[in-house]
Motif scaffolding. Sequence first.
Motif, PDB file in Angstrom:
ATOM      1  N   PRO A 236     -16.080  66.296 -24.650  1.00 25.35           N
ATOM      2  CA  PRO A 236     -15.577  65.106 -23.942  1.00 25.35           C
ATOM      3  C   PRO A 236     -14.063  65.234 -23.712  1.00 25.35           C
ATOM      4  CG  PRO A 236     -15.977  64.591 -26.253  1.00 25.35           C
ATOM      5  CD  PRO A 236     -16.435  65.999 -26.051  1.00 25.35           C
ATOM      6  N   HIS A 237     -13.686  65.573 -22.480  1.00 18.91           N
ATOM      7  CA  HIS A 237     -12.272  65.779 -22.149  1.00 18.91           C
ATOM      8  C   HIS A 237     -11.560  64.436 -21.949  1.00 18.91           C
ATOM      9  CE1 HIS A 237     -13.645  69.844 -21.456  1.00 18.91           C
ATOM     10  NE2 HIS A 237     -12.480  70.249 -20.966  1.00 18.91           N
ATOM     11  N   ILE A 238     -10.317  64.363 -22.424  1.00 15.66           N
ATOM     12  CA  ILE A 238      -9.437  63.251 -22.088  1.00 15.66           C
ATOM     13  C   ILE A 238      -8.159  63.873 -21.534  1.00 15.66           C
ATOM     14  CG2 ILE A 238      -8.590  63.124 -24.473  1.00 15.66           C
ATOM     15  CD1 ILE A 238      -7.978  60.182 -24.004  1.00 15.66           C
ATOM     16  N   TYR A 239      -7.641  63.323 -20.416  1.00 15.12           N
ATOM     17  CA  TYR A 239      -6.496  63.915 -19.717  1.00 15.12           C
ATOM     18  C   TYR A 239      -5.294  62.981 -19.794  1.00 15.12           C
ATOM     19  CZ  TYR A 239     -10.390  66.586 -17.748  1.00 15.12           C
ATOM     20  OH  TYR A 239     -11.529  67.342 -17.579  1.00 15.12           O
ATOM     21  N   LEU A 240      -4.133  63.545 -20.173  1.00 13.99           N
ATOM     22  CA  LEU A 240      -2.895  62.783 -20.285  1.00 13.99           C
ATOM     23  C   LEU A 240      -1.793  63.526 -19.529  1.00 13.99           C
ATOM     24  CD1 LEU A 240      -3.115  62.016 -24.126  1.00 13.99           C
ATOM     25  CD2 LEU A 240      -3.858  60.540 -22.237  1.00 13.99           C
ATOM     26  N   VAL A 284       3.233  67.871 -34.179  1.00 12.26           N
ATOM     27  CA  VAL A 284       2.076  66.951 -34.121  1.00 12.26           C
ATOM     28  C   VAL A 284       0.845  67.750 -34.550  1.00 12.26           C
ATOM     29  CG1 VAL A 284       0.835  65.263 -32.712  1.00 12.26           C
ATOM     30  CG2 VAL A 284       3.205  65.841 -32.147  1.00 12.26           C
ATOM     31  N   PRO A 285       0.693  68.020 -35.837  1.00 11.88           N
ATOM     32  CA  PRO A 285      -0.394  68.894 -36.306  1.00 11.88           C
ATOM     33  C   PRO A 285      -1.796  68.357 -36.038  1.00 11.88           C
ATOM     34  CG  PRO A 285       0.726  67.814 -38.146  1.00 11.88           C
ATOM     35  CD  PRO A 285       1.551  67.551 -36.936  1.00 11.88           C
ATOM     36  N   LYS A 286      -1.929  67.065 -35.774  1.00 16.74           N
ATOM     37  CA  LYS A 286      -3.251  66.522 -35.475  1.00 16.74           C
ATOM     38  C   LYS A 286      -3.800  67.044 -34.149  1.00 16.74           C
ATOM     39  CE  LYS A 286      -2.977  62.201 -38.122  1.00 16.74           C
ATOM     40  NZ  LYS A 286      -3.036  60.722 -38.061  1.00 16.74           N
ATOM     41  N   CYS A 287      -2.950  67.699 -33.351  1.00 19.27           N
ATOM     42  CA  CYS A 287      -3.410  68.303 -32.097  1.00 19.27           C
ATOM     43  C   CYS A 287      -3.571  69.816 -32.204  1.00 19.27           C
ATOM     44  CB  CYS A 287      -2.433  67.978 -30.960  1.00 19.27           C
ATOM     45  SG  CYS A 287      -2.414  66.242 -30.496  1.00 19.27           S
ATOM     46  N   ASP A 415      -7.561  62.067 -31.080  1.00 17.64           N
ATOM     47  CA  ASP A 415      -7.522  60.712 -30.535  1.00 17.64           C
ATOM     48  C   ASP A 415      -6.489  60.631 -29.414  1.00 17.64           C
ATOM     49  OD1 ASP A 415      -9.430  59.856 -32.349  1.00 17.64           O
ATOM     50  OD2 ASP A 415      -7.925  59.254 -33.838  1.00 17.64           O
ATOM     51  N   GLY A 416      -6.682  59.669 -28.529  1.00 20.33           N
ATOM     52  CA  GLY A 416      -5.768  59.511 -27.407  1.00 20.33           C
ATOM     53  C   GLY A 416      -4.330  59.290 -27.841  1.00 20.33           C
ATOM     54  N   ALA A 420      -1.198  61.588 -26.844  1.00 18.81           N
ATOM     55  CA  ALA A 420      -0.026  60.999 -26.189  1.00 18.81           C
ATOM     56  C   ALA A 420       1.258  61.358 -26.940  1.00 18.81           C
ATOM     57  CB  ALA A 420      -0.186  59.484 -26.111  1.00 18.81           C
ATOM     58  N   GLN A 421       1.184  61.404 -28.283  1.00 19.92           N
ATOM     59  CA  GLN A 421       2.355  61.779 -29.069  1.00 19.92           C
ATOM     60  C   GLN A 421       2.753  63.227 -28.790  1.00 19.92           C
ATOM     61  OE1 GLN A 421       1.865  61.433 -33.322  1.00 19.92           O
ATOM     62  NE2 GLN A 421       3.988  62.004 -33.763  1.00 19.92           N
ATOM     63  N   LEU A 422       1.748  64.120 -28.693  1.00 20.34           N
ATOM     64  CA  LEU A 422       2.057  65.512 -28.383  1.00 20.34           C
ATOM     65  C   LEU A 422       2.726  65.629 -27.015  1.00 20.34           C
ATOM     66  CD1 LEU A 422       1.496  68.610 -29.262  1.00 20.34           C
ATOM     67  CD2 LEU A 422      -0.222  68.484 -27.474  1.00 20.34           C
ATOM     68  N   MET A 423       2.220  64.889 -26.020  1.00 19.78           N
ATOM     69  CA  MET A 423       2.801  64.963 -24.677  1.00 19.78           C
ATOM     70  C   MET A 423       4.247  64.466 -24.684  1.00 19.78           C
ATOM     71  SD  MET A 423       0.391  66.385 -23.042  1.00 19.78           S
ATOM     72  CE  MET A 423       1.136  66.335 -21.409  1.00 19.78           C
ATOM     73  N   GLN A 424       4.528  63.441 -25.471  1.00 23.92           N
ATOM     74  CA  GLN A 424       5.886  62.909 -25.545  1.00 23.92           C
ATOM     75  C   GLN A 424       6.835  63.911 -26.206  1.00 23.92           C
ATOM     76  OE1 GLN A 424       7.012  59.877 -24.167  1.00 23.92           O
ATOM     77  NE2 GLN A 424       8.927  60.976 -24.575  1.00 23.92           N
ATOM     78  N   VAL A 425       6.382  64.554 -27.291  1.00 25.42           N
ATOM     79  CA  VAL A 425       7.215  65.555 -27.964  1.00 25.42           C
ATOM     80  C   VAL A 425       7.462  66.738 -27.031  1.00 25.42           C
ATOM     81  CG1 VAL A 425       7.264  67.221 -29.872  1.00 25.42           C
ATOM     82  CG2 VAL A 425       6.502  64.871 -30.285  1.00 25.42           C
ATOM     83  N   PHE A 426       6.428  67.172 -26.315  1.00 19.71           N
ATOM     84  CA  PHE A 426       6.566  68.287 -25.367  1.00 19.71           C
ATOM     85  C   PHE A 426       7.580  67.934 -24.278  1.00 19.71           C
ATOM     86  CE2 PHE A 426       5.070  70.511 -21.473  1.00 19.71           C
ATOM     87  CZ  PHE A 426       5.184  71.828 -21.903  1.00 19.71           C
ATOM     88  N   LYS A 427       7.487  66.724 -23.742  1.00 24.62           N
ATOM     89  CA  LYS A 427       8.431  66.253 -22.716  1.00 24.62           C
ATOM     90  C   LYS A 427       9.863  66.254 -23.255  1.00 24.62           C
ATOM     91  CE  LYS A 427       9.563  61.930 -20.266  1.00 24.62           C
ATOM     92  NZ  LYS A 427       9.685  62.366 -18.856  1.00 24.62           N
ATOM     93  N   ASP A 428      10.058  65.753 -24.472  1.00 28.27           N
ATOM     94  CA  ASP A 428      11.400  65.684 -25.050  1.00 28.27           C
ATOM     95  C   ASP A 428      11.993  67.079 -25.266  1.00 28.27           C
ATOM     96  OD1 ASP A 428      11.230  62.944 -25.058  1.00 28.27           O
ATOM     97  OD2 ASP A 428      10.707  62.776 -27.193  1.00 28.27           O
ATOM     98  N   LEU A 429      11.163  68.030 -25.699  1.00 29.40           N
ATOM     99  CA  LEU A 429      11.659  69.383 -25.955  1.00 29.40           C
ATOM    100  C   LEU A 429      12.047  70.087 -24.642  1.00 29.40           C
ATOM    101  CD1 LEU A 429       9.214  70.629 -28.736  1.00 29.40           C
ATOM    102  CD2 LEU A 429      11.666  70.244 -28.978  1.00 29.40           C
TER     103      LEU A 429
END
Length: 438
Positions: A236-240, A284-287, A415-416, A420-429
């Motif tokens: 089940p894919h989720i896209y962010l 974000v180790p949960k990802c 989880d979504g 979302a936290q991983l995407m935010q950290v990636f954006k900041d870096l």
Amino acid sequence: MPINLQMPALSPTMEEGTLAKWLVKEGDEVASGDLLAEIETDKATMEFEAVDEGVIAKIVVAEGTDNVKVGDVIAIIAEEGEDVDVASEGSASEPKKAKPEPAPEKTEEKAAPAPKKAAEPEPEEKPKAAAPADGDGDRIKASPLARRLAEQKGVDLAALKGSGPGGRIIKADIDAAEGGTAPTKSETAAPAPTSAATPAPAPAANDFDIPHTSEKLSGMRKTIARRLTEAKQTIPHIYLTVDIQLDKLLKLRSELNATLEPRGVKLSVNDLLIKALAVSLMQVPKCNVSIDGDQLKTFARADISVAVSIPGGLITPIITSADTKSLSTISTEMKDLAGRAKDGKLKMHEYQGGTASISNMGMFGIKNFDAVINPPQAMIMAIGAGQKRPHVIDDSLQIATVMSATGSFDHRAIDGADGAQLMQVFKDLVENPLGMLA
């Protein structure tokens, strides 16, 4: 004892392969480490080495044969001092004859004979066909595949001249014979009675009389089709998606390349993004996880699989421990891996594994896309093109270089909110790239 040379499993996911080319012929002496064949696996074309010494007594599977199952006998090797002809005849690929059932014991009691039906004449015993022979009085030399195809297509092996090693009849000879260059068994045998009720053959599916060409799917393309179908059906894919300003990263890249030029290193944008994703996964180790049955694995390092387009498909060489490697090391390794990937020279451990993937289509001008997760991984980052766009900076509308990045996450494992936290950290870096170097 003859040694059965079996189709090897050259990758963990390989179930069958194509025997692309033999590098030896019947009668050749081989030693451990000698190259025997080129085999097209589900990932690449790889060379197959000998592990035993001896003489190639018989090539069972002709080169160019598709769908050879792992474990199938592809050749016979005669050991030192062993008769090559005897070893060839002892091939494990030939079907074993069933043992005849013992005749029933005679008893003193005689059963009454069954009355014969006057209307049914006794069947006339058909003479058995003699086994065809070659010019030396031996049986015809033909590969098991050629014999099977000849039986299916009604081709008379005795009428063929083999083009394989030692005059052996191979698949290509059967195909040529079917095309009309040699008589078939049906030309000499009495024709079988036809039934008026036999339906005409159905037209080929999806033909529609449209001009087209057709080619068999390669082992790699079949594997890609199977694995991506499984991924979309079972995960089940989720896209962010986030928009990321690239100007600071582009400036840092330019400065670093000026410093690295004497060392012959030139960083690409993708090298920096690989590093940013790896550092993000560690923050974000949960990802940085994978589903394994009823268990969730959390990885202690970030190994990034990088999608590389190669002739006939796609492969994902891996930058291991990308979170701790320098940008110059990532760049050097990536150039080496990508070059060998396109030449089909990657080793198994260089493309099997990885904790997450990155796929960059920015060089094609693609603004954004949704990538398919590469199981057993649980996420992949899709990178779009960096473009000059209107962008709000410090509460004012300005022009900035902006790219879109879309993370695909396995919702069973991630989880979504964590995605979302991983995407935010990636954006900041990426927007503040000195952070990934600290």
